[in-house]
Design a protein around this motif. Structure first.
Motif, short mmCIF file in Angstrom:
data_model
loop_
_atom_site.label_atom_id
_atom_site.label_comp_id
_atom_site.label_asym_id
_atom_site.label_seq_id
_atom_site.Cartn_x
_atom_site.Cartn_y
_atom_site.Cartn_z
N ARG A 1 0.84 -1.20 0.00
CA ARG A 1 0.00 0.00 0.00
C ARG A 1 0.87 1.24 0.00
O ARG A 1 2.04 1.19 0.37
CB ARG A 1 -0.95 0.02 1.20
CG ARG A 1 -0.25 0.21 2.54
CD ARG A 1 -1.19 0.27 3.74
NE ARG A 1 -1.82 -1.01 3.92
CZ ARG A 1 -3.13 -1.18 4.02
NH1 ARG A 1 -3.94 -0.18 3.98
NH2 ARG A 1 -3.64 -2.38 4.16
N THR B 1 1.52 -3.76 6.57
CA THR B 1 0.53 -4.73 7.04
C THR B 1 -0.29 -4.21 8.23
O THR B 1 -1.19 -4.90 8.70
CB THR B 1 1.19 -6.07 7.42
OG1 THR B 1 2.16 -5.85 8.44
CG2 THR B 1 1.81 -6.73 6.21
N SER B 2 0.02 -3.00 8.70
CA SER B 2 -0.70 -2.44 9.85
C SER B 2 -2.14 -2.07 9.50
O SER B 2 -2.96 -1.91 10.39
CB SER B 2 0.03 -1.21 10.38
OG SER B 2 -0.12 -0.11 9.49
N GLY B 3 -2.42 -1.90 8.20
CA GLY B 3 -3.77 -1.52 7.80
C GLY B 3 -3.98 -0.02 7.73
O GLY B 3 -5.03 0.45 7.33
N GLU B 4 -2.97 0.73 8.13
CA GLU B 4 -3.07 2.20 8.11
C GLU B 4 -2.31 2.74 6.90
O GLU B 4 -1.26 2.23 6.56
CB GLU B 4 -2.46 2.79 9.38
CG GLU B 4 -3.11 2.30 10.66
CD GLU B 4 -2.32 2.73 11.89
OE1 GLU B 4 -1.74 3.82 11.86
OE2 GLU B 4 -2.28 1.96 12.85
#
Length: 153
Positions: free
Chosen positions: A47, A97-100
């Motif tokens: 991302r 991979t933290s999603g943020e």
């Protein structure tokens, strides 16, 4: 891929192989214009990450900038470029991979501090001196004392 020597727009891949940690692919290329050879690295990017600085400014995550700051802290220390690359890859992977998509710059600084503490105490103190904005010699002394106490535990 544009040639870094003559800026010719095309190059040919001569060899590809995974890096030691398997997180990227190293490609040997040859320029079709001047014949020079150079290496490129291909990494997975999960991302787009945006760093949020202390003053609220936002900028794109820059892996090269992170590598450079760690390399400066580890200069003339027994820390290899492979160890630095693994640390940076680990930090980047954790962030992705933290999603943020927006990451606080302080969080990255703490992650670097944790990684350097395990690699080399001098590099750890050097990085901390900039990250924690040491103002005088006493700051170094206090911090270095706390580092040596950690090593005794």
């Amino acid at each position: 891929m544009r040639c870094p020597f003559c800026a010719h727009p095309d190059s040919q891949v001569k060899d590809s192989r995974p890096t030691e940690d398997g997180a990227s692919i190293r490609r040997r290329r040859q320029c079709e214009g001047c014949g020079a050879r150079f290496s490129t690295f291909e990494r997975v990017q999960l991302r787009e990450l945006t760093m949020v600085k202390k003053d609220g400014a936002r900028e794109a995550f820059d892996r090269t900038k992170l590598e450079r700051s760690i390399a400066i802290a580890a200069r003339k220390r027994p820390v290899t470029s492979e160890q630095i690359d693994r640390l940076v890859s680990s930090i980047q992977r954790q962030l992705e991979t933290s999603g943020e998509s927006e990451i606080d710059a302080n969080r990255v600084g703490e992650m670097v501090m944790d990684g350097l503490q395990r690699l080399d105490s001098v590099a750890y103190i050097r990085f901390a001196s900039v990250y924690k904005d040491f103002r005088e010699a006493k700051d170094f002394e206090d911090f270095a004392g706390s580092v040596s106490e950690i090593g005794k535990e």
